[in-house]
Write an enzyme that holds these catalytic residues in place. Structure first.
Site, PDB file in Angstrom:
ATOM      1  N   HIS A  97      33.103  37.301  37.317  1.00  0.00           N
ATOM      2  CA  HIS A  97      32.521  38.230  36.078  1.00  0.00           C
ATOM      3  C   HIS A  97      30.947  38.329  36.093  1.00  0.00           C
ATOM      4  CE1 HIS A  97      36.457  38.053  34.109  1.00  0.00           C
ATOM      5  NE2 HIS A  97      36.425  36.859  34.422  1.00  0.00           N
ATOM      6  N   CYS A 102      39.589  38.616  38.207  1.00  0.00           N
ATOM      7  CA  CYS A 102      40.095  37.642  37.462  1.00  0.00           C
ATOM      8  C   CYS A 102      41.507  37.990  36.988  1.00  0.00           C
ATOM      9  CB  CYS A 102      39.239  37.305  36.284  1.00  0.00           C
ATOM     10  SG  CYS A 102      39.419  35.504  35.563  1.00  0.00           S
TER      11      CYS A 102
END
Ligand code: GLN
Length: 244
Positions: free
Chosen positions: A192, A92
């Protein structure tokens, strides 16, 4: 001793990304491979000869801005490590900083390392939800599951391969149908979870590369991943049920 180096985990480890470090460490220990984790703190300098795997987690816009200058200063060491076959796993915010820049929703431009030809621009809303991705690795296809929460929309440069194709969720930009990036042993992803516990195949891919770099046997003995796969099945079902 296998050496795992997380970069700035005190700032870039949102949504439990530090769990990726723990999974690599534990999967090495389960196999009797001596392993050490050496976090690089903000202000520290990466020794490219002292890393067999480098991990960068995600973060809020402000965390990314806080680390950008220090991370850019590590580019020569990062390039040296990557050229020597050290795997890099960037999640990310860390993924976004692999590229040339991240422009947030206020228009603030945070420069990136430029290690991978990609750019990220925040969109008007956040892309949040469970995600399911098909990843082609060599001659096999693997499933990657997790969740995503990012404003950034990442555009890959012409010569940059995506990591996989989105089956459910948004991925790089919610439009292209692609997720993440792969440039040899550099992997960027929005996923994630943390990512690795529910994707043991990916954990072992990165661990195998790290072992190979360290001169250790790279053909890792299989582990009992039944629990991990039950969790991955559940996550995949949720992602498919949520499919936008
Ligand atoms: N701050 C970045 C974004 O919003 C990255 C977020 C993250 O790391 N989860 O896109």
């Amino acid at each position: 001793m296998l050496r795992i180096v997380p970069l700035y985990p005190e700032l870039l480890s949102i949504y439990a990304d530090r769990g990726n470090v723990r999974v690599l460490e534990q999967r090495a220990r389960w196999r009797g491979i001596p392993v050490a984790v050496s976090p690089l703190p903000l202000g520290g300098d990466l020794d490219p000869g002292a890393a067999d795997a480098i991990l960068i987690g995600g973060g809020q816009d402000r965390d990314q801005a806080l680390v950008a200058e220090a991370l850019i200063a590590q580019v020569p060491a990062l390039r040296s490590a990557i050229a020597d076959g050290v795997p890099v796993l960037a999640v990310c915010g860390g993924y976004q900083l692999l590229g040339h820049a991240y422009v947030d929703q206020s228009g603030q431009r945070t420069p990136g390392t430029g290690l991978v030809d990609l750019e990220t621009q925040a969109g008007p809303d956040r892309l949040i939800g469970n995600v399911l991705v098909d990843v082609a690795i060599g001659d096999r296809t693997e499933r990657m599951v997790g969740f995503e929460n990012h404003a950034g929309r990442t555009a890959l440069g012409a010569g940059v391969e995506p990591l996989g194709r989105v089956l459910a969720g948004a991925g790089n930009d919610g439009v292209s149908g692609f997720e993440g990036c792969r440039a040899d042993r550099v992997i960027g992803t929005y996923v994630h979870g943390p990512l690795l516990p529910k994707n043991p195949w990916l954990a072992d891919l990165v661990l195998g590369w790290a072992c190979e770099h360290r001169g250790l046997p790279a053909d890792l003995e299989p582990l009992d991943d039944r629990l991990e796969l039950v969790a991955a099945d559940a996550a995949a079902d949720i992602a498919l049920a949520e499919r936008r």
